[in-house]
Design an enzyme around this catalytic site. Sequence first.
Site, PDB file in Angstrom:
ATOM      1  N   SER A 232       0.850  -1.292   0.123  1.00 45.56           N
ATOM      2  CA  SER A 232      -0.037  -0.038  -0.085  1.00 45.56           C
ATOM      3  C   SER A 232       0.739   1.278   0.018  1.00 45.56           C
ATOM      4  CB  SER A 232      -0.798   0.027   1.108  1.00 45.56           C
ATOM      5  OG  SER A 232      -2.121   0.832   1.113  1.00 45.56           O
ATOM      6  N   ASP A 327      -8.322  -5.048  -6.206  1.00 43.82           N
ATOM      7  CA  ASP A 327      -8.063  -4.016  -5.308  1.00 43.82           C
ATOM      8  C   ASP A 327      -8.810  -2.748  -5.452  1.00 43.82           C
ATOM      9  OD1 ASP A 327      -6.787  -2.222  -3.773  1.00 43.82           O
ATOM     10  OD2 ASP A 327      -4.844  -2.088  -4.704  1.00 43.82           O
ATOM     11  N   HIS A 361      -6.913  -5.637  -1.832  1.00 42.45           N
ATOM     12  CA  HIS A 361      -5.747  -5.055  -1.448  1.00 42.45           C
ATOM     13  C   HIS A 361      -4.727  -5.516  -0.426  1.00 42.45           C
ATOM     14  CE1 HIS A 361      -3.660  -0.954  -1.258  1.00 42.45           C
ATOM     15  NE2 HIS A 361      -3.798  -1.055   0.094  1.00 42.45           N
TER      16      HIS A 361
END
Length: 422
Positions: A232, A327, A361
């Site tokens: 991330s 995601d 994600h």
Amino acid sequence: MSSLVRLRLLPSAKCLYTQPVQVLVDGLRSSQVVTVKAGTTDDKGTLFHASAVYRAGADGGVDLGRDPSLGGSYRGVEPMGLLSSLRADVLHAKFFKIDSRKPHVVRFSVHEGEEEAGATLAEATNERRLLADGVSRQPIDEGNIRGVLFVPPGEGPFPAVLDLYTFGGGLSERRASLLANCGFMVLTLALYGHHQPKTVTKLHLDYFEEAIQFLRKQPKVMDSGVGLISLSKSGDLALSMATYLPHVKATVWINGCCSNVVMPLYYRGSQLLSGLMYDGRDLRFTESGALIIKDGLHDPLAPENQGSLIPVEQAAGHFLFVAGEDDLNWDSCLFADHLTERLRRHGKDNFEKVFYPGTGHYMEPPFGPFCPSSVHAVVGAVVAWGGEPKAHAEAEVHLWSKIQEFFRKHLVSDTASAKARL
């Protein structure tokens, strides 16, 4: 409980976190329907549970690696489905396994019939350790550095990895300790230095440079450069480190961005990169009330955002770009495509790229609970992370092996490999 029914976990009820177990039930009646449950509590005290309905075979047995679930948290044959399907008893809770000294304890039980409230027939406990025997855990508070260092047993030398997995500036030891179990010296680093204020408006590359220097000075470290593993927001930090700092030889970028996001990045007192921002007008809500923020991030390729783009073509090391095709945090596949295309345009072939269909994600080490939504540390609200549970779990198993292979390929010298074989 029935004295005839047994619930067994093979090869052992105690294992490492990333090791699969075979879940077996025997002593049932032929074709008897039972519910197998799993439950655990994370480091924040949140309860998680999963269940699956099975029909015993003619021999009175159930094998989760062979038999299909008929209902419950998942359907079909999923040997480790009860672990990956664990869900919190409250909405939007992420599984926090932060302290590596505490094992992931999962309680399994078998119940009569298709209801979770059926009479308990058998129970067993699976203790999943994050630290292998001999791996040392050393809290680090040196200079500006705040983190935890994990060192494998033996004399080494060991390839060094800096883990940039963060919870809004805090620490998580899970991934770092599990990598150390695989023979890597790993420093998991807080996103913010020990002496920075709690309200952070900019990041300093000097702090991460200090962490790399700290790792390289360790007596058992391999003198072949440092690896980075990110996820991330820390993905763009890893790109910047690989681009601007020496000694970074291998970078694993998981669902990151191609630009420096939100906070400007400074180095030696000067701004290197501006921060790419979000626009709240393009956000949507799921039925559960979680925000889908994928379309809110500004376009990194727009002319006005050129100052946030990271010039990865300047990096000397190798990259592994990993993106989940579902995601919902941002378009990590698009960003991975941009990064690889930028490298190609500059004559570089120092990268690998892996896309995982049906994957969201938060890609974690395997056999942990899937997280569909939770509070976003930067946004300050509950967001949807995306992903389909089975595909996501399968991707995590594959990626865990891929990460180790990538680091060994680019961090372990031929001399060290020959010494290890001897």
